[in-house]
Write an enzyme that holds these catalytic residues in place. Structure first.
Site, PDB file in Angstrom:
ATOM      1  N   HIS A   9       0.845  -1.191   0.000  1.00 23.74           N
ATOM      2  CA  HIS A   9       0.000   0.000   0.000  1.00 23.74           C
ATOM      3  C   HIS A   9       0.883   1.245   0.000  1.00 23.74           C
ATOM      4  CE1 HIS A   9      -3.960  -1.738   0.464  1.00 23.74           C
ATOM      5  NE2 HIS A   9      -3.455  -2.591   1.325  1.00 23.74           N
ATOM      6  N   ALA A  16       8.044 -24.060   5.572  1.00 27.15           N
ATOM      7  CA  ALA A  16       6.709 -23.761   6.090  1.00 27.15           C
ATOM      8  C   ALA A  16       6.615 -22.328   6.598  1.00 27.15           C
ATOM      9  CB  ALA A  16       6.372 -24.729   7.218  1.00 27.15           C
ATOM     10  N   ALA A  52      11.987 -22.174   7.290  1.00 30.92           N
ATOM     11  CA  ALA A  52      10.628 -22.005   7.802  1.00 30.92           C
ATOM     12  C   ALA A  52      10.482 -20.709   8.589  1.00 30.92           C
ATOM     13  CB  ALA A  52      10.255 -23.189   8.685  1.00 30.92           C
TER      14      ALA A  52
END
Length: 195
Positions: free
Chosen positions: A116, A145, A163
């Site tokens: 944004h 993950a 991860a």
């Protein structure tokens, strides 16, 4: 019923369900190559942004586990051949996302391609337009993950990202990175940047 027959029946039902989900995705405008599999509760809607239709493209042999969301919002999400996206992975393609061949993306990863605009204090953030930031993930990349890849990042071929990492800057080919923000901690043997 013997175990072998039961396993065959379950596999047949999985394939039939995947074929139905592929048909629905294609009917919504996605382009899907041969040999792809789509798990339950996936969302591949190409979607629209003002004056732009989104594109979802899966090359041959891609596999999407349960709950994968590919949302281009007027941009594009393009997967190379033999890409695996783990359960709950979300890819937002406002600015365009390309994932190269033979990538392994583990469960609950997030790949973004926009941000944004930051307005002055007192001006609503939500009222500002998206800043489009194309994101590229090379070939043979493994995202562990829960990895988050922010918009505008390029991850080189053969990288491994540990991860839970948040990738905020480009990673050269063969890098091994982890942490928040992700930092290069090593390289794969034989990679272009290994010593």
């Amino acid at each position: 019923m013997n175990v072998t027959l039961y396993a065959r029946l379950l596999e047949h039902l999985r394939r039939a369900g995947s074929a139905c989900r592929i048909w629905h995705a294609c009917a919504a405008g996605a382009q899907i190559g041969s040999g792809c599999r789509i798990g339950p509760d996936c969302d591949l809607a190409p979607g629209f942004a003002p004056n732009r239709r989104g594109h979802v493209v899966l090359a041959d042999g891609c596999a999407l586990a349960a709950g994968v969301i590919l949302r281009p919002y007027g941009g594009s999400v393009r997967l190379g051949s033999q890409v695996y996206l783990g359960p709950g992975t979300m890819v937002y393609g406002h600015g365009g996302v390309v994932i190269g061949d033979h990538c392994l993306v583990a469960m609950h990863c997030r790949i973004l391609s926009s941000n944004h605009a930051i307005p002055p204090f007192g001006t609503g953030i939500r009222s500002q337009p998206d800043v489009l930031l194309p994101t590229k993930i090379g070939r043979d990349v493994w995202l562990g993950a829960g990895v988050t890849v922010l918009g505008g990042v390029t991850i080189g071929d053969g990288c491994i990202v540990g991860a839970g990492a948040v990738v905020t800057t480009d990673l050269p080919a063969g890098s091994i990175a982890f942490g928040v923000p992700a930092e290069i901690k090593g390289t794969r043997p034989g990679s272009p940047v290994s010593g």
